[in-house]
Design a protein around this motif. Structure first.
Motif, PDB file in Angstrom:
ATOM      1  N   LYS A  36      97.077  50.131  76.931  1.00 41.90           N
ATOM      2  CA  LYS A  36      97.363  51.173  77.737  1.00 41.90           C
ATOM      3  C   LYS A  36      96.574  52.210  76.933  1.00 41.90           C
ATOM      4  O   LYS A  36      97.115  52.663  76.116  1.00 41.90           O
ATOM      5  N   LYS A  37      95.557  52.596  77.558  1.00 43.41           N
ATOM      6  CA  LYS A  37      94.566  53.938  77.050  1.00 43.41           C
ATOM      7  C   LYS A  37      95.656  55.161  76.707  1.00 43.41           C
ATOM      8  O   LYS A  37      95.493  56.009  75.929  1.00 43.41           O
ATOM      9  N   GLU A  38      96.527  55.246  78.117  1.00 45.84           N
ATOM     10  CA  GLU A  38      97.217  56.526  77.965  1.00 45.84           C
ATOM     11  C   GLU A  38      98.066  56.490  76.860  1.00 45.84           C
ATOM     12  O   GLU A  38      98.924  57.562  76.626  1.00 45.84           O
ATOM     13  N   LYS A  39      98.760  55.533  76.115  1.00 48.18           N
ATOM     14  CA  LYS A  39      99.480  55.304  74.880  1.00 48.18           C
ATOM     15  C   LYS A  39      98.877  55.797  73.679  1.00 48.18           C
ATOM     16  O   LYS A  39      99.386  56.073  72.535  1.00 48.18           O
ATOM     17  N   VAL A  40      97.511  55.810  73.415  1.00 52.08           N
ATOM     18  CA  VAL A  40      96.833  55.844  72.266  1.00 52.08           C
ATOM     19  C   VAL A  40      97.335  57.147  71.517  1.00 52.08           C
ATOM     20  O   VAL A  40      97.531  57.124  70.303  1.00 52.08           O
ATOM     21  N   ASN A  41      97.009  58.322  72.337  1.00 44.98           N
ATOM     22  CA  ASN A  41      97.364  59.752  71.817  1.00 44.98           C
ATOM     23  C   ASN A  41      98.895  59.634  71.140  1.00 44.98           C
ATOM     24  O   ASN A  41      98.882  60.293  69.882  1.00 44.98           O
ATOM     25  N   LYS A  42      99.673  59.005  71.769  1.00 40.54           N
ATOM     26  CA  LYS A  42     101.290  59.202  71.257  1.00 40.54           C
ATOM     27  C   LYS A  42     101.422  58.437  69.965  1.00 40.54           C
ATOM     28  O   LYS A  42     102.027  58.662  68.891  1.00 40.54           O
ATOM     29  N   ILE A  43     100.824  57.074  70.049  1.00 38.52           N
ATOM     30  CA  ILE A  43     100.685  56.131  68.989  1.00 38.52           C
ATOM     31  C   ILE A  43     100.149  56.936  67.776  1.00 38.52           C
ATOM     32  O   ILE A  43     100.716  56.719  66.494  1.00 38.52           O
ATOM     33  N   SER A  44      98.931  57.398  68.204  1.00 34.84           N
ATOM     34  CA  SER A  44      98.171  58.217  66.910  1.00 34.84           C
ATOM     35  C   SER A  44      98.998  59.030  66.217  1.00 34.84           C
ATOM     36  O   SER A  44      99.168  59.337  64.947  1.00 34.84           O
ATOM     37  N   ARG A  45      99.830  60.105  66.907  1.00 31.81           N
ATOM     38  CA  ARG A  45     100.711  61.042  66.298  1.00 31.81           C
ATOM     39  C   ARG A  45     101.715  60.556  65.587  1.00 31.81           C
ATOM     40  O   ARG A  45     102.082  61.064  64.677  1.00 31.81           O
ATOM     41  N   ASN A  46     102.325  59.371  66.028  1.00 32.05           N
ATOM     42  CA  ASN A  46     103.672  58.802  65.427  1.00 32.05           C
ATOM     43  C   ASN A  46     103.038  57.974  63.963  1.00 32.05           C
ATOM     44  O   ASN A  46     103.952  57.824  63.211  1.00 32.05           O
ATOM     45  N   PHE A  47     101.636  57.705  63.997  1.00 34.44           N
ATOM     46  CA  PHE A  47     101.013  56.868  62.849  1.00 34.44           C
ATOM     47  C   PHE A  47     100.022  57.580  62.464  1.00 34.44           C
ATOM     48  O   PHE A  47      98.725  56.953  62.437  1.00 34.44           O
ATOM     49  N   PRO A  48      99.974  58.547  61.768  1.00 35.13           N
ATOM     50  CA  PRO A  48      99.112  59.336  61.395  1.00 35.13           C
ATOM     51  C   PRO A  48      98.233  58.708  60.071  1.00 35.13           C
ATOM     52  O   PRO A  48      98.942  58.260  59.173  1.00 35.13           O
ATOM     53  N   GLY A  49      96.861  58.466  60.125  1.00 36.87           N
ATOM     54  CA  GLY A  49      96.010  57.718  59.069  1.00 36.87           C
ATOM     55  C   GLY A  49      95.837  56.562  59.540  1.00 36.87           C
ATOM     56  O   GLY A  49      94.981  55.951  58.808  1.00 36.87           O
ATOM     57  N   SER A  50      96.570  55.829  60.462  1.00 33.24           N
ATOM     58  CA  SER A  50      96.183  54.498  61.038  1.00 33.24           C
ATOM     59  C   SER A  50      95.307  54.580  62.194  1.00 33.24           C
ATOM     60  O   SER A  50      95.090  55.378  62.746  1.00 33.24           O
ATOM     61  N   LYS A  51      94.707  53.422  62.267  1.00 30.67           N
ATOM     62  CA  LYS A  51      93.588  53.137  63.547  1.00 30.67           C
ATOM     63  C   LYS A  51      94.216  52.767  64.592  1.00 30.67           C
ATOM     64  O   LYS A  51      95.497  51.815  64.523  1.00 30.67           O
ATOM     65  N   VAL A  52      94.239  53.349  65.786  1.00 30.23           N
ATOM     66  CA  VAL A  52      94.691  52.874  67.203  1.00 30.23           C
ATOM     67  C   VAL A  52      93.551  52.553  68.198  1.00 30.23           C
ATOM     68  O   VAL A  52      92.517  53.315  68.233  1.00 30.23           O
ATOM     69  N   SER A  53      93.545  51.592  68.508  1.00 33.82           N
ATOM     70  CA  SER A  53      92.617  50.907  69.492  1.00 33.82           C
ATOM     71  C   SER A  53      93.175  50.561  70.642  1.00 33.82           C
ATOM     72  O   SER A  53      94.138  50.062  70.970  1.00 33.82           O
ATOM     73  N   VAL A  54      92.272  50.431  71.845  1.00 34.95           N
ATOM     74  CA  VAL A  54      92.692  49.805  73.234  1.00 34.95           C
ATOM     75  C   VAL A  54      92.086  48.636  73.019  1.00 34.95           C
ATOM     76  O   VAL A  54      90.987  48.332  72.704  1.00 34.95           O
ATOM     77  N   PHE A  55      92.780  47.485  73.600  1.00 35.68           N
ATOM     78  CA  PHE A  55      92.576  46.151  73.757  1.00 35.68           C
ATOM     79  C   PHE A  55      91.240  45.753  74.132  1.00 35.68           C
ATOM     80  O   PHE A  55      90.481  45.349  73.418  1.00 35.68           O
ATOM     81  N   SER A  56      91.000  46.390  75.320  1.00 35.37           N
ATOM     82  CA  SER A  56      89.573  46.124  76.158  1.00 35.37           C
ATOM     83  C   SER A  56      88.369  46.550  75.155  1.00 35.37           C
ATOM     84  O   SER A  56      87.299  46.095  75.480  1.00 35.37           O
ATOM     85  N   ASP A  57      88.584  47.482  74.256  1.00 40.03           N
ATOM     86  CA  ASP A  57      87.359  47.967  73.551  1.00 40.03           C
ATOM     87  C   ASP A  57      87.324  47.220  72.406  1.00 40.03           C
ATOM     88  O   ASP A  57      86.218  47.485  71.427  1.00 40.03           O
ATOM     89  N   LEU A  58      88.154  46.264  71.938  1.00 33.39           N
ATOM     90  CA  LEU A  58      88.424  45.524  70.478  1.00 33.39           C
ATOM     91  C   LEU A  58      86.942  44.413  70.578  1.00 33.39           C
ATOM     92  O   LEU A  58      87.201  43.442  71.268  1.00 33.39           O
ATOM     93  N   LYS A  59      86.276  44.705  69.358  1.00 30.66           N
ATOM     94  CA  LYS A  59      85.146  43.851  69.398  1.00 30.66           C
ATOM     95  C   LYS A  59      85.325  43.146  68.290  1.00 30.66           C
ATOM     96  O   LYS A  59      84.527  41.909  68.061  1.00 30.66           O
ATOM     97  N   THR A  60      86.026  43.360  67.149  1.00 33.57           N
ATOM     98  CA  THR A  60      86.308  42.749  66.049  1.00 33.57           C
ATOM     99  C   THR A  60      87.543  43.272  65.417  1.00 33.57           C
ATOM    100  O   THR A  60      88.014  44.430  65.693  1.00 33.57           O
TER     101      THR A  60
END
Length: 267
Positions: A36-60
């Motif tokens: 869910k693209k709409e969850k990226v910002n919230k997850i990023s705020r809760n996990f500063p410094g970690s990478k957060v991606s959307v599954f459909s954009d994952l190429k590797t």
């Protein structure tokens, strides 16, 4: 060590928090993947410094350990839409209920799979997880996995994968059984005129105290029951009704139904 979590829901995020809390990995070595693209910002705020991606954009995916934390009914969709190949040395840890190692290997075209069944108290670091592994997983790799699992509570290795269906029914679903009984007790308390918050306090503290007695006593459960249920007393009156209504048998049937459903999820 680098870890990627496919499925940034409650369980995936609770595992990630435990890994960071006990400094098993650094934030920059954690990669969280959500559908869910709409969850990226919230997850990023809760996990500063970690990478957060959307599954459909994952190429590797650059990770030593990939945790599959999606709902079991979503696994086929996720597997069929992965646009990368797992590397031979990557370890996969599944925390999906019911999905067997063989099926995970087939759908991901990858051999190094460990399957685990945690329960919801892992959210507080007080869970218990049963786990097993595919053939060929080295002992050091298993010990590494166990370190991560133990950060969420306790873990137990099972040689027989089929036992995980029983673990799913017993401890995976188990917290809901206790909530169900606690809810019934609270409702009985309010029926007797005790204010709801007060009934909750009495029941929750009783449950906590009973747990510690079980944990610290050398007596069997039958002996502990006898200690409370004096002849002709109030507890005996309650237990008599439970027995007449086959409460133990009903609970047994329910737990076995949960095991059956766990087995069905693999088909």
């Amino acid at each position: 060590m680098k870890i990627a979590v496919l499925g940034a829901g409650n369980m995936g995020l609770s595992f990630s928090k435990s890994f960071l809390k006990y400094e098993l990995i650094k934030p920059e070595n954690l990669h969280l993947v959500t559908r869910k693209k709409e969850k990226v910002n919230k997850i990023s705020r809760n996990f500063p410094g970690s990478k957060v991606s959307v599954f459909s954009d994952l190429k590797t995916i650059e990770a030593d350990l990939v945790i599959i934390a999606v709902k079991p009914q979503d696994f086929q969709f996720v597997a069929e839409n992965i646009s990368f190949q797992f590397k031979e040395n990557q370890m996969v840890l599944s925390i999906m209920a019911g999905i067997k190692i063989e099926k995970i290997q087939k759908f991901l075209n990858h051999k190094k799979v460990v399957r685990a069944m945690p329960n919801s108290p892992t959210l507080l670091g007080m869970g218990i997880t049963g786990y097993t592994a595919a053939e060929g997983i080295s002992f050091p790799d298993l010990m590494q996995i166990e370190r991560f699992l133990n950060s969420t509570g306790r873990s137990v290795y099972l040689e027989d994968e089929n036992l995980l269906d029983g673990v799913t029914a017993l401890s995976g679903s188990g917290p809901a059984y206790f909530y169900y009984i606690v809810d019934a007790m609270i409702k009985a308390g309010t029926e007797m005129g005790i204010e709801e918050n007060l009934a909750k306090l009495f029941v929750k503290q009783t449950m906590l105290g009973a747990y510690h007695l079980i944990n610290n006593s050398e007596k069997s459960l039958e002996e502990l029951i006898e200690d409370v249920a004096s002849k002709g007393g109030t507890t005996e009156a309650a237990l008599k009704i439970f027995d007449e209504n086959e409460l133990k048998e009903t609970l047994r049937k329910g737990i076995l139904a949960a095991e059956k459903r766990s087995k069905e999820l693999s088909n």
